[in-house]
Design a protein around this motif. Sequence first.
Motif, PDB file in Angstrom:
ATOM      1  N   MET A   1       0.855  -1.196   0.000  1.00 21.92           N
ATOM      2  CA  MET A   1       0.000   0.000   0.000  1.00 21.92           C
ATOM      3  C   MET A   1       0.886   1.239   0.000  1.00 21.92           C
ATOM      4  O   MET A   1       2.075   1.166   0.315  1.00 21.92           O
ATOM      5  N   SER A   2       0.293   2.383  -0.291  1.00 17.32           N
ATOM      6  CA  SER A   2       1.031   3.641  -0.229  1.00 17.32           C
ATOM      7  C   SER A   2       1.322   3.978   1.230  1.00 17.32           C
ATOM      8  O   SER A   2       0.584   3.551   2.139  1.00 17.32           O
ATOM      9  N   PRO A   3       2.377   4.752   1.496  1.00 15.69           N
ATOM     10  CA  PRO A   3       2.707   5.129   2.877  1.00 15.69           C
ATOM     11  C   PRO A   3       1.547   5.807   3.607  1.00 15.69           C
ATOM     12  O   PRO A   3       1.337   5.536   4.789  1.00 15.69           O
ATOM     13  N   ILE A   4       0.790   6.658   2.926  1.00 14.01           N
ATOM     14  CA  ILE A   4      -0.307   7.372   3.589  1.00 14.01           C
ATOM     15  C   ILE A   4      -1.384   6.397   4.052  1.00 14.01           C
ATOM     16  O   ILE A   4      -1.982   6.548   5.124  1.00 14.01           O
ATOM     17  N   ALA A   5      -1.637   5.341   3.255  1.00 13.60           N
ATOM     18  CA  ALA A   5      -2.629   4.340   3.635  1.00 13.60           C
ATOM     19  C   ALA A   5      -2.147   3.527   4.829  1.00 13.60           C
ATOM     20  O   ALA A   5      -2.924   3.199   5.734  1.00 13.60           O
TER      21      ALA A   5
ATOM     22  N   THR B   1      20.815   5.736   0.447  1.00 15.04           N
ATOM     23  CA  THR B   1      19.673   5.830  -0.461  1.00 15.04           C
ATOM     24  C   THR B   1      18.841   7.070  -0.129  1.00 15.04           C
ATOM     25  O   THR B   1      19.046   7.715   0.897  1.00 15.04           O
ATOM     26  N   TYR B   2      17.896   7.361  -1.012  1.00 10.89           N
ATOM     27  CA  TYR B   2      16.951   8.463  -0.764  1.00 10.89           C
ATOM     28  C   TYR B   2      16.184   8.203   0.534  1.00 10.89           C
ATOM     29  O   TYR B   2      15.906   9.111   1.309  1.00 10.89           O
ATOM     30  N   GLY B   3      15.866   6.936   0.768  1.00 12.41           N
ATOM     31  CA  GLY B   3      15.150   6.568   1.984  1.00 12.41           C
ATOM     32  C   GLY B   3      15.961   6.835   3.239  1.00 12.41           C
ATOM     33  O   GLY B   3      15.423   7.262   4.263  1.00 12.41           O
ATOM     34  N   ASP B   4      17.270   6.587   3.176  1.00 11.48           N
ATOM     35  CA  ASP B   4      18.139   6.869   4.323  1.00 11.48           C
ATOM     36  C   ASP B   4      18.061   8.351   4.703  1.00 11.48           C
ATOM     37  O   ASP B   4      18.051   8.705   5.884  1.00 11.48           O
TER      38      ASP B   4
ATOM     39  N   GLY C   1      10.511   6.497   3.595  1.00 10.44           N
ATOM     40  CA  GLY C   1      11.917   6.133   3.672  1.00 10.44           C
ATOM     41  C   GLY C   1      12.130   4.641   3.570  1.00 10.44           C
ATOM     42  O   GLY C   1      13.071   4.167   2.917  1.00 10.44           O
ATOM     43  N   LEU C   2      11.238   3.860   4.189  1.00 15.19           N
ATOM     44  CA  LEU C   2      11.392   2.410   4.208  1.00 15.19           C
ATOM     45  C   LEU C   2      11.089   1.755   2.863  1.00 15.19           C
ATOM     46  O   LEU C   2      11.299   0.552   2.697  1.00 15.19           O
ATOM     47  N   GLN C   3      10.611   2.549   1.904  1.00 10.08           N
ATOM     48  CA  GLN C   3      10.418   1.994   0.567  1.00 10.08           C
ATOM     49  C   GLN C   3      11.766   1.677  -0.090  1.00 10.08           C
ATOM     50  O   GLN C   3      11.863   0.788  -0.928  1.00 10.08           O
TER      51      GLN C   3
ATOM     52  N   HIS D   1       5.996  12.685  10.685  1.00  9.31           N
ATOM     53  CA  HIS D   1       7.010  11.718  11.118  1.00  9.31           C
ATOM     54  C   HIS D   1       6.783  10.342  10.483  1.00  9.31           C
ATOM     55  O   HIS D   1       7.713   9.735   9.929  1.00  9.31           O
ATOM     56  N   GLN D   2       5.541   9.868  10.565  1.00  3.20           N
ATOM     57  CA  GLN D   2       5.253   8.546  10.009  1.00  3.20           C
ATOM     58  C   GLN D   2       5.307   8.553   8.485  1.00  3.20           C
ATOM     59  O   GLN D   2       5.679   7.547   7.867  1.00  3.20           O
TER      60      GLN D   2
END
Length: 294
Positions: free
Chosen positions: A33-37, A155-158, A89-91, A82-83
Amino acid sequence: MQKTKFIPYLEALFAVIVWGASFIATKIAVGQMSPIAVVWLRFAMGIPILLVAVVMRKQFALPKGNEWLYFALLGFLGISFHQWLQSNGLQTAQATTTAWIVSTSPAFIAILGWLILKEKLNLMQSAGIVLAMIGVLAVVSKGDLATIAIGKFGTYGDFLILISSVNWAVFSILSRRGLKDHPSTRMTFWVMTIGWLITSVAFFAGRSYTEISQLDSRGWMAMIFLGIFTTGFAYIAWFDALSHLPVAQTGAFLFVEPLTSMIVAAIILSEQITLVSVLGGAVILVGIWLVNRK
């Protein structure tokens, strides 16, 4: 170990183990799912559990006057923004790397306390901050510090996770005022609830609710863990531990969190436990210990 402290110790340990494993659950969820979901559904599950805890402890009370705006600010920073940072980021970031970076929040809290609140920062604490940052650089560069010199910061996520660590420090500093007037459980409930409502605007506007049907059994297990255990039971256990143990003793359990993430990520996500990750993480923990050391 005193018998009277056995349960609080278990509660603190339970909370940090759950929080450590939450990065792995989030990584699984954002794969479906998307992060917002993910953020919306997580708090939709966890907030009712906190409400029950607040009511049972007879701590329920509505915010007054300007407290609504204050809690809205905290809700945006500590929940919505924050979330969003961590889920996005965790993607691309590894769960293990994320846990090590997040563990540096106390260092940023110390820096902001020195800059904004004029709190003293001694030589040992300053050395701890430097050590923690060196540890982060080692972890995200996988030991090749030369890549950072040419502008390649993992990475971008980091990068998003590092921003979330700084953001959490800002949130923590701003939260101190509210904790003087409200029990921690009640304040957490309102901050989470208002932050969730803010997230709801983007969730419904973007029709993210249609993504919930995409979850398979593994995705639902991850979401149930995030909502019920990470957002609900872990916070209640942590606050119970804080009410029975000195802050320094309780805070020491947080050192277990990134270690839990590393082990669970290796088992569930098959992330490699490298020597650089272990050594870099150890440097981070030593640095944070120096920052918190009295």
